[in-house]
Design a protein around this motif. Structure first.
Motif, short mmCIF file in Angstrom:
data_model
loop_
_atom_site.label_atom_id
_atom_site.label_comp_id
_atom_site.label_asym_id
_atom_site.label_seq_id
_atom_site.Cartn_x
_atom_site.Cartn_y
_atom_site.Cartn_z
N GLN A 50 26.06 32.17 72.02
CA GLN A 50 25.58 32.13 73.60
C GLN A 50 24.65 31.53 74.25
OE1 GLN A 50 23.83 35.86 74.60
NE2 GLN A 50 25.47 36.61 75.56
N VAL A 51 24.72 31.26 75.43
CA VAL A 51 23.80 30.64 76.31
C VAL A 51 23.05 31.68 76.97
CG1 VAL A 51 23.21 29.17 77.77
CG2 VAL A 51 23.82 28.54 76.16
N LYS A 52 21.67 32.86 76.73
CA LYS A 52 21.05 33.69 78.24
C LYS A 52 19.82 32.68 78.44
CE LYS A 52 18.69 37.61 78.05
NZ LYS A 52 18.99 38.83 77.51
N CYS A 53 20.49 32.91 80.05
CA CYS A 53 19.11 31.92 81.50
C CYS A 53 18.90 33.41 81.67
CB CYS A 53 19.76 30.62 81.64
SG CYS A 53 18.81 29.65 83.11
N ASP A 65 11.57 28.35 87.42
CA ASP A 65 10.69 29.27 85.60
C ASP A 65 11.32 29.88 84.76
OD1 ASP A 65 8.77 29.67 84.71
OD2 ASP A 65 7.60 30.88 85.69
N GLY A 66 12.17 29.86 83.77
CA GLY A 66 13.03 30.15 82.79
C GLY A 66 12.91 30.09 81.89
N LYS A 67 13.79 31.32 80.92
CA LYS A 67 13.42 30.88 79.79
C LYS A 67 15.02 31.40 78.98
CE LYS A 67 12.29 34.62 76.19
NZ LYS A 67 12.12 35.87 75.57
N ALA A 68 15.39 30.75 77.75
CA ALA A 68 16.60 30.53 77.61
C ALA A 68 16.69 30.66 76.67
CB ALA A 68 16.43 28.42 77.54
N THR A 69 18.01 31.57 76.11
CA THR A 69 17.94 32.33 74.86
C THR A 69 19.19 31.98 74.18
OG1 THR A 69 16.56 33.80 74.87
CG2 THR A 69 18.22 34.21 73.20
N LEU A 70 19.13 31.17 73.36
CA LEU A 70 20.58 29.95 72.74
C LEU A 70 20.63 31.20 70.58
CD1 LEU A 70 19.61 28.18 74.87
CD2 LEU A 70 21.15 26.54 73.38
N SER A 71 21.47 31.81 71.10
CA SER A 71 22.15 32.17 69.98
C SER A 71 22.75 30.98 68.75
CB SER A 71 23.12 33.32 69.99
OG SER A 71 22.06 34.60 70.80
N PHE A 72 22.89 30.93 67.60
CA PHE A 72 23.43 30.01 67.17
C PHE A 72 23.57 30.45 65.66
CE2 PHE A 72 19.04 28.71 66.28
CZ PHE A 72 18.55 28.32 64.99
N ARG A 73 24.55 29.75 65.29
CA ARG A 73 25.34 29.90 63.38
C ARG A 73 24.98 28.29 63.02
NH1 ARG A 73 29.28 28.68 60.66
NH2 ARG A 73 30.94 28.35 63.37
N THR A 74 24.62 28.64 61.87
CA THR A 74 24.07 27.17 61.17
C THR A 74 25.27 26.99 60.33
OG1 THR A 74 23.84 28.12 59.02
CG2 THR A 74 21.84 27.77 60.65
N PHE A 75 25.89 25.48 59.88
CA PHE A 75 27.38 25.10 59.76
C PHE A 75 26.60 25.38 57.92
CE2 PHE A 75 29.03 24.06 64.06
CZ PHE A 75 29.83 24.48 63.44
N LEU A 126 17.49 30.90 69.28
CA LEU A 126 16.17 29.85 69.41
C LEU A 126 15.37 30.00 70.97
CD1 LEU A 126 15.46 26.78 69.78
CD2 LEU A 126 17.13 26.08 70.62
N GLU A 127 14.36 30.32 71.12
CA GLU A 127 14.02 30.76 72.37
C GLU A 127 13.27 29.51 73.16
OE1 GLU A 127 11.62 34.68 71.92
OE2 GLU A 127 13.41 35.45 71.71
N ILE A 128 13.32 29.44 74.34
CA ILE A 128 12.34 27.66 75.12
C ILE A 128 12.33 28.65 76.51
CG2 ILE A 128 12.94 25.80 75.62
CD1 ILE A 128 15.15 24.79 74.27
N GLU A 176 25.71 34.45 79.60
CA GLU A 176 24.32 35.58 80.10
C GLU A 176 23.51 35.52 81.12
OE1 GLU A 176 23.04 40.02 79.33
OE2 GLU A 176 23.50 38.21 77.52
N MET A 177 23.47 35.40 82.57
CA MET A 177 22.85 34.87 83.43
C MET A 177 22.47 36.03 83.96
SD MET A 177 22.26 31.36 83.96
CE MET A 177 23.36 30.06 82.71
N ILE A 178 20.58 35.68 84.23
CA ILE A 178 20.10 36.87 85.02
C ILE A 178 18.90 35.63 86.16
CG2 ILE A 178 18.25 38.88 84.58
CD1 ILE A 178 19.36 38.87 81.46
N ILE A 179 19.09 35.80 86.99
CA ILE A 179 18.80 35.44 87.96
C ILE A 179 17.95 36.04 88.93
CG2 ILE A 179 19.16 33.37 89.57
CD1 ILE A 179 19.74 32.56 87.05
N THR A 180 16.58 35.27 89.68
CA THR A 180 15.94 35.83 90.66
C THR A 180 15.72 34.93 91.21
OG1 THR A 180 14.62 37.15 88.32
CG2 THR A 180 13.41 37.18 90.60
N PHE A 181 15.84 35.68 92.97
CA PHE A 181 15.86 34.89 94.08
C PHE A 181 15.76 35.76 95.81
CE2 PHE A 181 17.73 31.98 97.29
CZ PHE A 181 17.12 30.82 96.95
#
Length: 704
Positions: A50-53, A65-75, A126-128, A176-181
């Motif tokens: 999942q990509v959540k922004c 100005d953002g925060k991205a949360t990438l949920s991931f699974r290892t191979f 992963l959070e950036i 998932e996109m959560i955008i403030t404008f």
């Protein structure tokens, strides 16, 4: 060493003693394929789930100005680092599972170290945290002082330059996109709107979610002051179509036939539209046709036109193409090399939809353009459809024509069964060439390797040379048709094998036909002529089903008969085109007789273009009559063939030409005005006065 040598000699003698089947060896074939640098997909270290922004965007400041949360699974192997695309982003903090991690930047990617190996098949977050002034990717239009004349919009058809992502184009994830404008504008993204919150500070926060996986490059964002119309298909699917508030009258023109597209595609594929909503969003300063972001298509605002601009650049084909992507490319995705699997099908189904509303001759017009672009690319190189460097003419156009041929061969029921099976078995998966081939075999029982081999995996097109002669055998009359394949044969392109229809038309209006397999260097076909009738003309591949070049020398009488008597517009057109090098004097009678037999602009336009190409055409009474007829036809594109071909207007058609200044098509008015002012400069003020209320299409191109 001596012992080794003795063993070698013994084995060699044993081999020589074995009787060989000479036929088996002589018929052995070694297949060669064009080298493809993208043969192997890029390796994945992790699977992004999942990509959540979550982001605040400021239009006037060109800022996010953002925060991205990438949920991931290892191979399968322990993972000690991740590679994430972060070009032009200023990273503030990076965490994995809540712990701060070190990273380094390299060629627009962040190499993030886990500090400890992440075990096989475990899930992590992963959070950036970042900010940026995006330079491309997220496009800001109309916000700067020098852009006040533009519409204020912010749009993106990928995550590039505004949200971190894994640059593996075949990776599937949810969104998932959560955008403030600014609250005075509307925000749209992939999926369904979960909530809209008024923050009390002049901003709103919009929350969108798409909980079905799709490929990473199909994320989107659109912000602007749009009007919105919500409606439903007959099946109850929610549709949300955006429009420019200052042009509401163009809505119905732009989105014409939109609802009907869903009915046609669901019937064609056997699969209901596979997502929960569909949007159409016109983008300002958009340099492309459209982009099939999952659930939400962006398209060039230049196609948001009024009725009079319809025949310059309407949205129907692009609209249908991008909608078809929701099945082909989005619902079933493809590895990066197999671009044709994403583009050939939408190109094909857009054409099929247009056929359902505009008819067979429109469909043949689209196919005619596909033929042109296919052979335009063929003059440059010989890449196959399935090659990563195949180019637009093959991914889109030739691939679409190949699907036409596949449908012809499998039949309606077989083809539709194969498509439904392909989509059903590969839903929300990433596929390659073999997956489609297997689906065809499983659904129809047909082994189509021969077809895929020559039309998709290998390059080139057949070039057939046709000739015929009447013969008599055992007191029976036949027409002996010889078909030679004269294209270059090498280790990448061989002879083609296809069933191709041949029709013999007689002067009494009857015909006989056969559909033999054409294979190898030469194929002879005997077609019985029971009453020894006189031949008027012969059609090789009537209605032009096969992707091919053809050399077929025919007399002017044969071509004239084909142009006048053929049932299909495209066969008439081929006869007219075959007369191109003949003088007007030799072909004008054929043109004059054939012109009334078909009203379609492609056919009549070719006649007009050939007439006008002769410097003395204005002295030929029949030629002038045909041009006047075209101007009076009332068909925008037939009239276009006149104004696009003529630079200086002879006085013999001046009066008719002046009527084009009141034509319903902007482009025709523009070209006619230009031609008239150039040809009759003393009447320029008269023509300008006649068009004083005209503005034109893009760029005010009549007014200017």
């Amino acid at each position: 060493m001596k012992k080794v040598f003795q063993i070698f000699v013994f084995i060699a003698m044993l081999i020589l003693a074995i009787p060989l089947n000479s036929q088996t060896w002589s018929n052995s074939e070694f297949y060669s394929y064009e080298n493809d640098p993208a043969f192997q997909p890029r390796q994945q270290d992790v699977d992004i789930l999942q990509v959540k922004c979550e982001a605040f965007i400021d239009g006037p400041k060109n800022y996010i100005d953002g925060k991205a949360t990438l949920s991931f699974r290892t191979f399968y192997h322990p993972t000690d680092s991740l590679q994430i695309r972060v070009a032009n982003l200023n990273l503030k903090e990076v965490k994995i599972d809540g712990k701060v991690k070190e990273y380094r930047l390299q060629n627009g990617e962040a190499i993030i170290y886990t500090n400890e190996k992440l075990e096989y098949n475990t899930e992590h977050k992963l959070e950036i945290v970042y900010d940026a002034h995006p330079n491309g990717g997220l496009h800001f239009t109309g916000w700067g002082e020098d852009e006040k004349y533009k519409r204020e919009q912010i749009w993106a058809h990928s995550l590039q330059n505004w949200c971190p992502y894994s640059n593996i184009k075949h990776d599937l994830c949810t969104t998932e996109m959560i955008i403030t404008f600014d609250k005075d504008y509307k925000v749209f993204a992939n999926g369904l709107l979960q909530s809209k919150k008024d923050n009390g500070d002049g901003t709103n926060t919009w929350h969108y979610k798409l909980d079905k996986p799709h490929v990473v490059y199909l994320h989107c964002l659109m912000i602007g002051d749009f009007g919105v119309k919500n409606f439903k298909t007959d099946r109850g699917l929610d549709l949300q179509y955006l429009f420019f508030k200052d042009m509401p009258e163009r809505f119905d023109v732009c989105y014409k036939y939109s609802k009907e597209m869903f009915d046609v595609f669901e019937e064609e594929t056997g699969i209901n539209y596979p997502w929960g909503i569909y949007r159409n969003m016109p983008a300002a300063d958009y340099l492309f046709g459209g982009m099939e972001c999952t659930t939400s298509t962006l398209f060039g605002g230049y196609m948001y036109v009024d009725e009079r601009a319809w025949w310059m650049r309407n949205y129907v084909n692009v609209n249908a193409h991008e909608l078809a992507h929701q099945w082909f490319g989005n619902y079933v995705s493809n590895i990066n090399k197999e671009i044709w699997l994403a583009e050939s099908f939408p190109t094909y189904y857009a054409k099929i939809f247009e056929k359902s509303v505009f008819g067979e001759e429109y469909y043949q017009w689209v196919r005619d353009q596909e033929f042109d672009l296919t052979f335009e690319d063929a003059r440059k190189n010989n890449y196959p459809v399935a090659h990563s460097r195949g180019g637009r003419g093959r991914y889109y156009m030739k691939g679409s024509l190949v699907l036409d041929m596949m449908r012809d061969y499998l039949g309606e029921d077989g083809y539709k069964a194969a498509i439904k099976h392909y989509l059903t078995e590969n839903a929300h998966k990433v596929v390659a060439y073999d997956d489609f081939l297997r689906a065809v075999r499983e659904a129809t029982g047909q082994s189509m390797e021969w077809f895929f081999e020559q039309w998709i995996r290998r390059g080139g097109e057949p070039h057939y040379k046709i000739d015929y002669r009447p013969i008599t055998m055992e007191n029976k009359a036949y027409t002996l048709v010889n078909v030679a394949q004269i294209h270059k044969i090498n280790n990448l392109t061989s002879y083609f094998k296809m069933p191709i229809e041949i029709e013999v038309h007689y002067k009494d209006g009857t015909k006989t036909s056969q559909k033999p397999w054409i294979d190898g260097a030469n194929t002879e076909v005997m077609i019985q002529n029971e009453d020894n009738k006189e031949i008027a003309f012969i059609l090789f591949d009537p209605n032009r089903h096969i992707v091919k070049k053809m050399t077929f020398d025919r007399s002017i009488d044969e071509l004239a008969a084909q142009a006048e008597k053929s049932e299909n517009m495209i066969d008439k057109l081929d006869a007219i085109r075959a007369m191109k090098k003949l003088s007007l004097e030799k072909k004008i009678d054929a043109f004059y007789d054939a012109y009334p037999t078909n009203e379609y602009h492609l056919f009549r336009g070719e006649i007009i273009k050939q007439i006008v190409s002769d410097e003395e055409y204005s002295k030929n009474a029949k030629a002038v009559t045909l041009i006047k007829n075209a101007i009076k036809s009332g068909d925008e594109l037939t009239v276009r063939s006149v104004v696009s071909s003529i630079d200086y207007i002879p006085k013999t058609i001046k009066r008719e030409y002046e009527t084009i200044l009141q034509d319903s098509c902007y482009r025709n008015v523009e070209l006619a005005l230009d031609d008239l002012c150039r040809s009759f400069p003393k009447s320029r003020n008269k023509y300008l006065k006649a068009t004083k209320n005209e503005i034109g299409w893009q760029g005010r191109n009549i007014r200017v």
